[in-house]
Design a protein around this motif. Sequence first.
Motif, short mmCIF file in Angstrom:
data_model
loop_
_atom_site.label_atom_id
_atom_site.label_comp_id
_atom_site.label_asym_id
_atom_site.label_seq_id
_atom_site.Cartn_x
_atom_site.Cartn_y
_atom_site.Cartn_z
N LEU A 23 0.81 -1.22 0.00
CA LEU A 23 0.00 0.00 0.00
C LEU A 23 0.84 1.27 0.00
CD1 LEU A 23 -2.61 -1.07 2.73
CD2 LEU A 23 -2.68 -1.52 0.27
N LEU A 24 2.17 1.12 -0.08
CA LEU A 24 3.04 2.29 0.04
C LEU A 24 2.77 3.33 -1.04
CD1 LEU A 24 6.46 0.65 1.07
CD2 LEU A 24 4.82 1.88 2.52
N SER A 25 2.56 2.86 -2.27
CA SER A 25 2.27 3.82 -3.34
C SER A 25 0.92 4.50 -3.11
CB SER A 25 2.29 3.13 -4.70
OG SER A 25 1.38 2.05 -4.74
N LEU A 26 -0.04 3.76 -2.53
CA LEU A 26 -1.34 4.34 -2.18
C LEU A 26 -1.17 5.42 -1.11
CD1 LEU A 26 -4.63 2.37 -1.60
CD2 LEU A 26 -3.88 4.04 0.09
N PHE A 27 -0.37 5.11 -0.07
CA PHE A 27 -0.12 6.09 0.99
C PHE A 27 0.63 7.30 0.44
CE2 PHE A 27 -0.18 2.31 4.07
CZ PHE A 27 -1.49 2.54 4.43
N ASP A 29 0.36 8.60 -2.52
CA ASP A 29 -0.62 9.45 -3.20
C ASP A 29 -1.59 10.10 -2.22
OD1 ASP A 29 0.52 8.76 -5.63
OD2 ASP A 29 -0.89 7.13 -6.01
N GLN A 30 -2.06 9.31 -1.25
CA GLN A 30 -3.08 9.80 -0.33
C GLN A 30 -2.56 10.92 0.56
OE1 GLN A 30 -5.19 6.72 1.78
NE2 GLN A 30 -5.74 8.06 3.48
N PHE A 31 -1.28 10.80 0.98
CA PHE A 31 -0.73 11.81 1.89
C PHE A 31 0.29 12.72 1.21
CE2 PHE A 31 -2.13 8.29 4.63
CZ PHE A 31 -2.93 8.97 5.54
N ALA A 32 0.41 12.60 -0.12
CA ALA A 32 1.27 13.49 -0.92
C ALA A 32 2.71 13.50 -0.42
CB ALA A 32 0.71 14.91 -0.93
N VAL A 33 3.30 12.29 -0.33
CA VAL A 33 4.70 12.15 0.07
C VAL A 33 5.46 11.38 -1.00
CG1 VAL A 33 4.19 12.27 2.54
CG2 VAL A 33 4.23 10.05 1.39
N SER A 34 6.79 11.46 -0.97
CA SER A 34 7.63 10.79 -1.97
C SER A 34 7.72 9.30 -1.67
CB SER A 34 9.04 11.39 -1.94
OG SER A 34 9.70 11.05 -0.74
N PRO A 35 8.19 8.48 -2.67
CA PRO A 35 8.35 7.04 -2.42
C PRO A 35 9.25 6.73 -1.23
CG PRO A 35 8.48 7.49 -4.77
CD PRO A 35 8.42 8.83 -4.08
N ALA A 36 10.37 7.45 -1.09
CA ALA A 36 11.27 7.18 0.03
C ALA A 36 10.61 7.49 1.37
CB ALA A 36 12.56 7.98 -0.11
N ILE A 37 9.82 8.57 1.41
CA ILE A 37 9.12 8.92 2.65
C ILE A 37 8.02 7.90 2.94
CG2 ILE A 37 7.68 10.65 3.78
CD1 ILE A 37 10.60 11.42 3.54
#
Length: 380
Positions: A23-27, A29-37
Amino acid sequence: MRLSHLLICSLLIFFVLYAPQPLLSLFADQFAVSPAIAGSLMTATMIPLAIAPLIYGLLLAKRNPLTILRYAMLVLALTCIAFAYAPSFELLLLLRFLQGLTLPAALTAMTTYIGSRYQADNLQRNMTLYIGSTIAGGYFGRVLAAVFADLWAWQSFYFIIAAGLTGLALCIPRNQAQLVSNPLSPLSYIKQLADAAVLKLYGAVFCMFFCFAALLNYLPFILQDTFLITNTRDIGLVYSGYLIGALASIATPWLLRKSHSPWYLLCAIFTLYSVTLVALMSSQLAVFLLAFTGFCGAMFIIHSTAAPLVNKISSAPASVTNGAYVSFYYSGGALGSFVPGMVYQQFGHIAFIVSLLFVCLCGLALVSSGYLAGKKTTLG
């Protein structure tokens, strides 16, 4: 406590650890953060997992591991409910950190119980079954989280986990005799781990899980960027290679019987681990999926071989030996879940895999050194 009960507890506990990963990519997008974050959701759990187990191992030398397991599962259930209602990414990180403080108590308690209760071939068999349950928990936790996110809402899966953990925790027997050793000072326990063979094995486990955590953490982003797979359910199904590879761990006792020693088998499988990483540089999906399956299979065989081996060669109590094992294991996971992500963001898929290959070769060097160092360890 029945072994079957403990294995089901392990399954649910690993749901907690790995459910966020697909779900990391979903999070992101949902919280507007980068992949590393976004990947730091795993790092936030891995960091305390890397530090706390050794401390818990020292405490468990004087406590009933089943009592620790019961309370740890109840705390995890509460954090799952809070995670589902968290309104911000910062709160998600905090809850993952709290889970990371609680998970090693449960993991160390389970391995301590097995290491204290069983010996010789029973230890190898039951530790392999335990590792199999962690594999199943990791797989189904990832896949079910992705499926629930696609069909309903990702929060609903966390409610199911919380209910399962609570029910299983309340069924853990309260009147079982404590499996503890005569208490020594913490320094005395730690000195018992200062053996070259044990430390080399711990170092190799660190390298093994560094690579594994890195690849599985950034797999959703690789699938999106390299193979244009964006649906969470499809990403979850890619983890099927994880389960197919996990079946290889069942063959570990047979492979050990056919090998000169556990160290020899570790050398061979670390070599295979390195080869699969080379194949994972491919931009062809079929090759990537086949290599991913082999990569997972190699990791599980290493884990299934190293965990019983360290219990056999270490002179420290089972709680301390396994606490240190879990610490090194998740130290690799903590660094692997974040540092390679920065390489991926800056330089892409190929550079990311090359960095993992370098770490994997370090692990191969450590087990090769352990194999060559002494025949007592090699053949014992």
